[in-house]
Write a protein that holds these residues in place. Structure first.
Motif, PDB file in Angstrom:
ATOM      1  N   ARG A 245      25.572  40.564  57.662  1.00 25.16           N
ATOM      2  CA  ARG A 245      26.115  40.888  58.989  1.00 25.16           C
ATOM      3  C   ARG A 245      26.627  39.643  59.660  1.00 25.16           C
ATOM      4  O   ARG A 245      25.882  38.823  60.154  1.00 25.16           O
ATOM      5  N   LEU A 246      27.952  39.566  59.658  1.00 23.50           N
ATOM      6  CA  LEU A 246      28.573  38.356  60.187  1.00 23.50           C
ATOM      7  C   LEU A 246      29.657  38.714  61.184  1.00 23.50           C
ATOM      8  O   LEU A 246      30.327  39.727  61.052  1.00 23.50           O
ATOM      9  N   PRO A 247      29.837  37.858  62.189  1.00 21.41           N
ATOM     10  CA  PRO A 247      30.946  38.073  63.113  1.00 21.41           C
ATOM     11  C   PRO A 247      32.286  37.785  62.429  1.00 21.41           C
ATOM     12  O   PRO A 247      32.319  37.134  61.391  1.00 21.41           O
ATOM     13  N   LYS A 248      33.329  38.261  63.056  1.00 26.47           N
ATOM     14  CA  LYS A 248      34.716  38.049  62.614  1.00 26.47           C
ATOM     15  C   LYS A 248      35.012  38.710  61.275  1.00 26.47           C
ATOM     16  O   LYS A 248      35.663  39.740  61.222  1.00 26.47           O
ATOM     17  N   VAL A 249      34.565  38.084  60.194  1.00 31.53           N
ATOM     18  CA  VAL A 249      34.746  38.749  58.896  1.00 31.53           C
ATOM     19  C   VAL A 249      33.360  39.058  58.346  1.00 31.53           C
ATOM     20  O   VAL A 249      32.501  38.185  58.278  1.00 31.53           O
ATOM     21  N   ASP A 250      33.192  40.330  57.999  1.00 22.65           N
ATOM     22  CA  ASP A 250      31.891  40.813  57.556  1.00 22.65           C
ATOM     23  C   ASP A 250      31.495  40.199  56.220  1.00 22.65           C
ATOM     24  O   ASP A 250      32.340  39.846  55.390  1.00 22.65           O
ATOM     25  N   GLY A 251      30.164  40.042  56.006  1.00 22.75           N
ATOM     26  CA  GLY A 251      29.647  39.453  54.781  1.00 22.75           C
ATOM     27  C   GLY A 251      30.165  40.138  53.515  1.00 22.75           C
ATOM     28  O   GLY A 251      30.535  39.487  52.539  1.00 22.75           O
ATOM     29  N   LEU A 252      30.196  41.460  53.540  1.00 22.80           N
ATOM     30  CA  LEU A 252      30.648  42.193  52.348  1.00 22.80           C
ATOM     31  C   LEU A 252      32.108  41.894  52.037  1.00 22.80           C
ATOM     32  O   LEU A 252      32.513  41.816  50.878  1.00 22.80           O
ATOM     33  N   GLU A 253      32.877  41.687  53.101  1.00 23.24           N
ATOM     34  CA  GLU A 253      34.296  41.396  52.907  1.00 23.24           C
ATOM     35  C   GLU A 253      34.480  40.010  52.290  1.00 23.24           C
ATOM     36  O   GLU A 253      35.313  39.798  51.414  1.00 23.24           O
ATOM     37  N   VAL A 254      33.616  39.088  52.759  1.00 22.81           N
ATOM     38  CA  VAL A 254      33.651  37.736  52.190  1.00 22.81           C
ATOM     39  C   VAL A 254      33.328  37.818  50.702  1.00 22.81           C
ATOM     40  O   VAL A 254      34.039  37.264  49.854  1.00 22.81           O
ATOM     41  N   LEU A 255      32.285  38.597  50.393  1.00 22.53           N
ATOM     42  CA  LEU A 255      31.856  38.766  49.001  1.00 22.53           C
ATOM     43  C   LEU A 255      32.986  39.338  48.151  1.00 22.53           C
ATOM     44  O   LEU A 255      33.307  38.831  47.068  1.00 22.53           O
ATOM     45  N   SER A 256      33.582  40.403  48.709  1.00 22.59           N
ATOM     46  CA  SER A 256      34.659  41.068  47.992  1.00 22.59           C
ATOM     47  C   SER A 256      35.822  40.115  47.742  1.00 22.59           C
ATOM     48  O   SER A 256      36.402  40.091  46.649  1.00 22.59           O
ATOM     49  N   THR A 257      36.158  39.306  48.737  1.00 21.06           N
ATOM     50  CA  THR A 257      37.264  38.345  48.589  1.00 21.06           C
ATOM     51  C   THR A 257      36.954  37.342  47.475  1.00 21.06           C
ATOM     52  O   THR A 257      37.795  37.041  46.614  1.00 21.06           O
ATOM     53  N   ILE A 258      35.732  36.822  47.474  1.00 21.61           N
ATOM     54  CA  ILE A 258      35.332  35.847  46.453  1.00 21.61           C
ATOM     55  C   ILE A 258      35.447  36.459  45.059  1.00 21.61           C
ATOM     56  O   ILE A 258      36.038  35.870  44.151  1.00 21.61           O
ATOM     57  N   LYS A 259      34.880  37.682  44.943  1.00 25.14           N
ATOM     58  CA  LYS A 259      34.811  38.273  43.605  1.00 25.14           C
ATOM     59  C   LYS A 259      36.142  38.808  43.112  1.00 25.14           C
ATOM     60  O   LYS A 259      36.299  39.117  41.936  1.00 25.14           O
ATOM     61  N   ASN A 260      37.093  38.930  44.042  1.00 22.04           N
ATOM     62  CA  ASN A 260      38.418  39.359  43.612  1.00 22.04           C
ATOM     63  C   ASN A 260      39.339  38.161  43.329  1.00 22.04           C
ATOM     64  O   ASN A 260      40.484  38.350  42.950  1.00 22.04           O
ATOM     65  N   ASP A 261      38.800  36.978  43.537  1.00 24.51           N
ATOM     66  CA  ASP A 261      39.588  35.766  43.303  1.00 24.51           C
ATOM     67  C   ASP A 261      39.186  35.175  41.957  1.00 24.51           C
ATOM     68  O   ASP A 261      38.006  34.918  41.716  1.00 24.51           O
ATOM     69  N   GLU A 262      40.192  35.019  41.087  1.00 22.90           N
ATOM     70  CA  GLU A 262      39.907  34.578  39.718  1.00 22.90           C
ATOM     71  C   GLU A 262      39.146  33.264  39.630  1.00 22.90           C
ATOM     72  O   GLU A 262      38.346  33.054  38.726  1.00 22.90           O
TER      73      GLU A 262
END
Lengths: 695, 143
Positions: free
Chosen positions: B67-84
């Protein structure tokens, strides 16, 4: 039922026949005479009284028959009247003749004739005429034909013989009359027989066909109660008339069962009065087996020469079987109709042209009154309810096209309710689609229930989701400070153990902050649980005044950030829980102030109202930092604070939402999430009904 | 990793918790550098070395709150894991939530591990130690 005994008394109709036939004398012959025994008896009595023989003679002069039985004739006996026979005796129709064999023997002869034709002679005698010297008295000897035999003829005077002859002449005259009458009848009977033979043939054929058709014909003479019927007719009523094809009408009427008798009479009387047609169905009990039969009579009244009703001529048909089938059908149909009418749903039966052939009672609302079972006006289903064309998605049409049942749930504007329409095909024996039955059920209740259920489910789902979020938040947010508190307590413990005291104050402060956060969090929880439970009675609130009050309450915050609050339009008067509704404005304005950021021209909050779709909407707009689009929904969730660093626990907006919803309204947010463009909160308010007057 | 300083990125909006995590990590004695950011956006900026984080090297481990402000933790995770490139960095979710939904979503987004913060500090401490040794000592990362 008492069995009737028809009265078969002979008719007097024969009188009528006399006038209808021409008399034909040529057909007469002497043989006819002998049928008249009475006449013969008269003659015998005459002969006996006068002691004379009397006999008939053929026109050819040969004797035919002796009436007294004493005469015997020679084979050559020929009686020839003299040319002056009449003159001889000087009596009209009487003359003396002389036997050919014996010039002394005479006979008194007279003729039996009809219309000038001599049928026979009647002779009396023989007599021997002795010219008596004493003038008028001369002896007449009666003798047999063998003159000169031992028989001594009686002696009678001329005058006596003349008297005998005169009397015989009278008798002969009477016989002529009888003969004429007999001939007449005879000839008629011959004719009649010929006609009868033809008639019998016709009658038999008629009878056979009538029997096959269970039909009879009948004529009733109104003046004398005579009823003429064909064989077929009598078979129908179970009567075998002896000696004639008639019974009297009264007897026939007694066969009609009492319940139908009066109506039958009325039908007859009506037809008689108008000299018109008649038709009636009535029941009789057959005379032979007492069986009840339905008879159909159809006929007319025939008037006599005087223009008055003379007789009824009618055809009678036994329609018992048909009637029974009819009754069965009627019963079936009645049962069906009652069944249909017992159904509260609308049922219509259509033909392929969308005519409503029949409907039940419930259906009259939609299809008009076809209660008599016949829509004689042939109104199309949609026309009866004032429409110009068929409904869209007409399921009757669908069934005609597909031959398969169809159904549709639709809001029917004519009935002003939701209906479940079902249509079913009806096929004849040949498998042709002849009709369609439409069944329309009012499903408003179900729809309402469904709607309510949907609403409840959706509400429940929302509540559940909220509860889940609540649980999640509570577990997370309560746990979070605990982790901090236990964590730092342990750290402090370890620091003290190690003799490091520099950071202890710092760590203790973290513990204090976490505890405070937890305390405020618990306060919010209590607050949330109070809304929805605590409601003060609604009162009329002038929102203009309320906003002023809120501004006053938030004066400090607003002044600190130099925020202008501007009421753009006049606000409505609402019916609401005052202290709660104040929280709405308090929270929204406070929130706006909190996230106002640092706009170029200074912070500004605008408040106003407008009407949209019949609802009064209030708004609170700011020119602050805005809210990201994806967060728009989330902001109303419990404890969903966008920024942990900002003050507050995140319950404010969810409290606002609850209060608005408790008052029957809804709330939404518009914001591009761009700093300076700000945020706008919109919410509907319960306007007081007599607002116009209070204002 | 040999010879290279070990870097951890700690994404945690609760500063008190961040402090506790860092105290523990210090005790490992193997970590050279812990960077703490308080929101999702900052985490992503750091990972992509953007903005104020320009030029920073990639971390060897990401500790991520959900639970994070601005960009949610899950979104951060998803961005990382979608980046080669970024997907090779182990991401350990570290949160107070034990909600099944959160756990499921984290693994759906290819989290390398999911750790729930225990209230008991000793356990919290042990957990972080084990986690640290596992990911930073035993685990072999791709070069």
């Amino acid at each position: 039922m008492d069995k009737i005994k028809p009265d078969f008394s002979p008719p007097e109709y024969l009188r009528d026949i006399e006038n209808r036939h021409e008399f034909d004398a040529s057909a007469l012959n002497f043989g006819h005479l002998f049928d008249f025994r009475e006449t013969k008896k008269i003659l015998e009595r005459f002969c006996h009284a006068n002691a004379v023989s009397c006999f008939f003679i053929n026109p050819d002069g040969r004797p035919i028959k002796s009436l007294t039985g004493v005469l015997k004739f020679n084979d050559d006996f020929v009686l020839k009247p003299p040319e002056d026979a009449e003159a001889t005796l000087g009596e009209k129709n009487f003359f003396s003749v002389i036997c050919s064999g014996n010039p002394n023997v005479s006979y008194g002869v007279t003729t039996i004739s009809v219309q000038g034709k001599i049928l026979a002679y009647v002779a009396v005698g023989p007599v021997v005429l002795n010219n008596h010297p004493e003038g008028e008295r001369f002896d007449v000897s009666l003798c047999d034909d063998k003159c000169g035999s031992e028989n001594i003829p009686a002696k009678i005077t001329q005058a006596e013989f003349s008297s005998i002859c005169s009397n015989l002449s009278l008798i002969a005259e009477q016989m002529s009359l009888f003969a004429e009458q007999k001939m007449l009848y005879s000839s008629l009977f011959v004719k009649e027989r010929k006609n009868e033979a033809v008639l019998r043939g016709v009658k038999e054929r008629l009878s056979r066909s009538q029997e096959a058709a269970r039909v009879g014909s009948v004529e009733v003479y109104l003046d004398n109660d005579v009823l003429w019927g064909s064989d077929g007719f009598f078979k129908l009523i179970g009567v075998t008339p002896d000696g004639g094809s008639f019974i009297n009408y009264t007897a026939f009427c007694s066969l009609i069962i009492p319940e139908d008798r009066q109506r039958h009479n009325e039908v007859i009387n009506k037809a008689t009065a108008s000299l018109g047609q008649l038709q009636d169905v009535f029941r009789i009990r057959r005379a032979d087996n007492n069986e009840e039969r339905y008879l159909l009579s159809a006929g007319k009244i025939v008037s006599g020469p005087d223009g008055k009703a003379k007789k009824i001529v009618a055809i009678i048909q036994d329609i018992t079987e048909r009637k029974k089938i009819g009754l069965q059908l009627e019963n079936t149909s009645r049962l069906l109709n009652s069944t249909l009418n017992a159904i509260p749903d609308i049922i219509g039966i259509f033909d392929d042209n969308f005519h409503v052939i029949d409907t039940n009672i419930a259906g009259r609302v939609l299809f008009g009154n076809t209660a008599d079972g016949k829509n004689t006006k042939r109104i199309r289903c949609y026309e009866s309810s004032g429409m110009v064309q068929k409904c869209t998605n007409c399921i009757v049409e669908q069934v005609y096209q597909s031959g398969e049942p169809a159904n549709l749930e639709v809001f029917d504007k004519r009935l002003n309710c939701w209906v479940d329409k079902r249509a079913y095909p009806v096929f004849d024996k040949g498998g042709n689609l002849t009709n369609v039955i439409e069944h329309i059920r009012d499903i408003s209740d179900r729809k309402t229930t469904e709607e309510e259920r949907e609403n409840l489910i959706s509400e429940l789902r929302d509540k559940n989701a909220e509860l889940e979020r609540f649980n999640y938040t509570v577990s997370h947010d309560l746990k979070s400070p605990l982790v901090t508190i236990t964590g730092f307590s342990s750290v402090i413990e370890a620091e003290i153990k190690d003799g490091n005291y520099e950071e202890i104050a710092d760590f203790a402060k973290e513990i204090k902050l976490a505890s405070q956060r937890m305390a405020s969090f618990l306060d919010d929880l209590l607050e949330i649980s109070r809304i929805g439970r605590l409601t003060n009675p609604s009162e009329a609130i002038d929102l203009n005044l309320m906003v002023e009050e809120v501004k006053h309450m938030l004066m400090g915050v607003l002044a600190e950030k130099s925020i202008r609050v501007c009421v753009e339009t006049s606000l409505p008067v609402v019916m609401a829980d005052k202290s709660r509704f104040m929280e709405v404005f308090l929270n929204l304005i406070d929130n706006a102030a909190k996230y106002i950021g640092t706009p170029e021209n200074g912070g500004e909050i605008k408040i106003g109202s407008f009407v949209k779709d019949g609802k009064t909407v209030c708004y609170v707009k700011d020119n602050g930092i805005g809210i990201n689009r994806e967060a728009h929904k989330r902001i109303f969730h419990l404890f969903n604070q966008i920024d942990q660093t900002a003050k507050g626990s995140g319950v404010g907006l969810s409290i606002v939402k609850r209060i608005v919803e408790v008052h029957g309204g809804s709330i939404w947010v518009e914001s591009e999430g761009v700093a300076g463009k700000g945020t706008a909160f919109y919410f509907t308010v319960p306007v007081a009904q007599n607002e116009g007057e209070t204002k | 990793m040999k010879g290279e300083p070990v870097r951890i990125l700690l994404v945690e909006d609760n500063t008190a918790h961040a402090k506790l995590v860092m105290i523990n990590i210090k005790e490992y004695g193997i970590v050279n550098e812990v960077t703490h950011v308080t929101d999702g956006q900052a985490a992503l900026d750091y990972l992509y070395a953007k903005g104020e984080y320009e030029g920073v090297p990639s971390p060897h481990l990401v500790l991520l709150d959900l639970r994070l402000p601005k960009v949610d933790g899950l979104e951060v995770l998803s961005t990382i894991k979608n980046d080669e490139v970024l997907r090779k960095i182990p991401v350990v979710v570290l949160t107070t939530s034990t909600s099944e939904m959160d756990i499921g979503k984290a693994y759906d987004n290819h989290a390398n591990a999911y750790l729930a913060k225990p209230i008991d500090f000793e356990k919290f401490s042990n957990m972080l130690k084990s986690m640290g040794f596992f990911w930073l000592c035993w685990n072999v990362s791709p070069e």
